[in-house]
Design a protein around this motif. Sequence first.
Motif, mmCIF file in Angstrom:
data_model
loop_
_atom_site.group_PDB
_atom_site.id
_atom_site.type_symbol
_atom_site.label_atom_id
_atom_site.label_comp_id
_atom_site.label_asym_id
_atom_site.label_seq_id
_atom_site.Cartn_x
_atom_site.Cartn_y
_atom_site.Cartn_z
ATOM 1 N N MET A 60 -8.890 54.834 -16.844
ATOM 2 C CA MET A 60 -7.759 54.000 -17.231
ATOM 3 C C MET A 60 -7.281 54.365 -18.637
ATOM 4 S SD MET A 60 -7.459 49.852 -17.477
ATOM 5 C CE MET A 60 -7.847 49.747 -19.227
ATOM 6 N N VAL A 61 -8.217 54.527 -19.567
ATOM 7 C CA VAL A 61 -7.866 54.884 -20.945
ATOM 8 C C VAL A 61 -7.240 56.283 -20.985
ATOM 9 C CG1 VAL A 61 -8.798 55.357 -23.253
ATOM 10 C CG2 VAL A 61 -9.517 53.304 -22.015
ATOM 11 N N GLU A 62 -7.759 57.205 -20.191
ATOM 12 C CA GLU A 62 -7.180 58.551 -20.118
ATOM 13 C C GLU A 62 -5.740 58.494 -19.610
ATOM 14 O OE1 GLU A 62 -6.886 62.688 -20.438
ATOM 15 O OE2 GLU A 62 -8.393 61.318 -21.252
ATOM 16 N N ALA A 63 -5.491 57.691 -18.592
ATOM 17 C CA ALA A 63 -4.130 57.537 -18.062
ATOM 18 C C ALA A 63 -3.211 56.909 -19.118
ATOM 19 C CB ALA A 63 -4.145 56.693 -16.791
ATOM 20 N N LEU A 64 -3.712 55.909 -19.836
ATOM 21 C CA LEU A 64 -2.929 55.293 -20.912
ATOM 22 C C LEU A 64 -2.527 56.343 -21.941
ATOM 23 C CD1 LEU A 64 -4.935 52.012 -21.602
ATOM 24 C CD2 LEU A 64 -2.538 52.134 -20.891
ATOM 25 N N ARG A 65 -3.499 57.104 -22.403
ATOM 26 C CA ARG A 65 -3.234 58.099 -23.451
ATOM 27 C C ARG A 65 -2.285 59.185 -22.976
ATOM 28 N NH1 ARG A 65 -9.136 57.290 -25.894
ATOM 29 N NH2 ARG A 65 -8.494 55.719 -27.416
ATOM 30 N N ALA A 66 -2.420 59.591 -21.715
ATOM 31 C CA ALA A 66 -1.510 60.599 -21.164
ATOM 32 C C ALA A 66 -0.069 60.086 -21.153
ATOM 33 C CB ALA A 66 -1.952 60.995 -19.755
ATOM 34 N N ALA A 67 0.087 58.764 -21.065
ATOM 35 C CA ALA A 67 1.419 58.138 -21.066
ATOM 36 C C ALA A 67 1.867 57.742 -22.472
ATOM 37 C CB ALA A 67 1.405 56.913 -20.154
ATOM 38 N N GLY A 68 1.081 58.106 -23.492
ATOM 39 C CA GLY A 68 1.462 57.797 -24.870
ATOM 40 C C GLY A 68 1.059 56.416 -25.332
ATOM 41 N N ALA A 69 0.120 55.778 -24.639
ATOM 42 C CA ALA A 69 -0.335 54.437 -25.008
ATOM 43 C C ALA A 69 -1.796 54.488 -25.461
ATOM 44 C CB ALA A 69 -0.200 53.481 -23.825
ATOM 45 N N GLU A 70 -2.230 53.439 -26.098
ATOM 46 C CA GLU A 70 -3.611 53.284 -26.551
ATOM 47 C C GLU A 70 -4.168 51.980 -25.997
ATOM 48 O OE1 GLU A 70 -5.552 55.375 -28.258
ATOM 49 O OE2 GLU A 70 -3.932 56.855 -28.308
ATOM 50 N N PRO A 71 -5.493 51.820 -25.991
ATOM 51 C CA PRO A 71 -6.075 50.572 -25.492
ATOM 52 C C PRO A 71 -5.510 49.310 -26.156
ATOM 53 C CG PRO A 71 -7.779 52.218 -25.656
ATOM 54 C CD PRO A 71 -6.543 52.817 -26.285
ATOM 55 N N ALA A 72 -5.186 49.362 -27.440
ATOM 56 C CA ALA A 72 -4.642 48.187 -28.138
ATOM 57 C C ALA A 72 -3.242 47.819 -27.667
ATOM 58 C CB ALA A 72 -4.636 48.418 -29.648
ATOM 59 N N HIS A 73 -2.601 48.683 -26.866
ATOM 60 C CA HIS A 73 -1.283 48.389 -26.322
ATOM 61 C C HIS A 73 -1.353 47.649 -24.986
ATOM 62 C CE1 HIS A 73 0.041 52.167 -28.717
ATOM 63 N NE2 HIS A 73 0.155 51.084 -29.460
ATOM 64 N N VAL A 74 -2.545 47.515 -24.412
ATOM 65 C CA VAL A 74 -2.699 46.850 -23.113
ATOM 66 C C VAL A 74 -2.318 45.377 -23.261
ATOM 67 C CG1 VAL A 74 -4.360 46.150 -21.329
ATOM 68 C CG2 VAL A 74 -4.431 48.467 -22.278
ATOM 69 N N VAL A 75 -1.454 44.913 -22.359
ATOM 70 C CA VAL A 75 -1.018 43.512 -22.413
ATOM 71 C C VAL A 75 -1.616 42.682 -21.281
ATOM 72 C CG1 VAL A 75 1.089 44.029 -23.696
ATOM 73 C CG2 VAL A 75 1.162 43.966 -21.196
ATOM 74 N N ASN A 76 -2.156 43.323 -20.262
ATOM 75 C CA ASN A 76 -2.951 42.611 -19.255
ATOM 76 C C ASN A 76 -3.746 43.621 -18.454
ATOM 77 O OD1 ASN A 76 -1.406 43.577 -17.126
ATOM 78 N ND2 ASN A 76 -0.303 41.685 -16.835
ATOM 79 N N MET A 77 -4.843 43.135 -17.880
ATOM 80 C CA MET A 77 -5.756 44.007 -17.143
ATOM 81 C C MET A 77 -6.340 43.239 -15.976
ATOM 82 S SD MET A 77 -8.869 46.013 -18.901
ATOM 83 C CE MET A 77 -10.278 46.535 -17.977
ATOM 84 N N ARG A 78 -6.454 43.909 -14.851
ATOM 85 C CA ARG A 78 -7.061 43.322 -13.659
ATOM 86 C C ARG A 78 -8.245 44.171 -13.232
ATOM 87 N NH1 ARG A 78 -2.324 43.205 -14.455
ATOM 88 N NH2 ARG A 78 -1.887 45.228 -13.554
ATOM 89 N N ILE A 79 -9.338 43.507 -12.967
ATOM 90 C CA ILE A 79 -10.561 44.160 -12.523
ATOM 91 C C ILE A 79 -10.831 43.668 -11.112
ATOM 92 C CG2 ILE A 79 -13.041 44.444 -12.944
ATOM 93 C CD1 ILE A 79 -12.257 43.503 -15.920
ATOM 94 N N HIS A 80 -10.864 44.584 -10.174
ATOM 95 C CA HIS A 80 -11.169 44.250 -8.783
ATOM 96 C C HIS A 80 -12.581 44.735 -8.512
ATOM 97 C CE1 HIS A 80 -6.863 43.542 -8.063
ATOM 98 N NE2 HIS A 80 -6.703 44.562 -8.878
ATOM 99 N N THR A 81 -13.407 43.886 -7.919
ATOM 100 C CA THR A 81 -14.768 44.287 -7.604
ATOM 101 C C THR A 81 -15.180 43.758 -6.239
ATOM 102 O OG1 THR A 81 -17.084 44.307 -8.317
ATOM 103 C CG2 THR A 81 -15.792 42.341 -8.877
ATOM 104 N N THR A 82 -15.989 44.541 -5.563
ATOM 105 C CA THR A 82 -16.533 44.114 -4.271
ATOM 106 C C THR A 82 -17.823 43.331 -4.469
ATOM 107 O OG1 THR A 82 -17.748 46.193 -4.037
ATOM 108 C CG2 THR A 82 -15.534 46.083 -3.050
#
Length: 178
Positions: A62-84
């Motif tokens: 997820m962090v790699e995808a953010l950085r590839a798009a020019g974003a950083e973890p501190a730019h995240v405004v919401n996050m969803r975690i799905h687990t079985t």
Amino acid sequence: MDRTPHEIVNPLTLADPVGYSHALVVTPGRTVYVGGQAARRPDGALTGDSVVQQFDQALANMVEALRAAGAEPAHVVNMRIHTTSVGVYRVNLKALGSVYRRHMGRYYPPMSVVGVTELLEAGALVELECTAVVPEAHRHGELEEGAPRELVEEVDEAFTDRPRGFGDLAAGPEGARD
């Protein structure tokens, strides 16, 4: 990472958030959506036998995808975690919090943990998705030079001493509070 350009809102009229924030006022900017990230290595193979191991790889992705798009973890405004495996996730909150901080720092945006019966990736125990907002360049510079918003501080004992609601299961669970 000890600053975010976004304003964290945790009303005193709500229970203390642990490992997440109740709300966030987003600074204007460019929106980045990161689709479901499972624990896949660059070769496409699923890795990790446990929720913690898979969470680690999925969060790294997820962090790699953010950085590839020019974003950083501190730019995240919401996050969803799905687990079985919500029960296993709950039991491993301390380890998950450590993994979370290694990738995201001590920034805890609004998050949710959702229990699902299965994920598209066969064998996946965890899948993450998020939305980030990269501040406009001139506004971001002003925030860095001015008064940046402080991130949530931790209180380790808060989470382990008492049971909390389901919403508290967000990664970063070791007692983050604003």
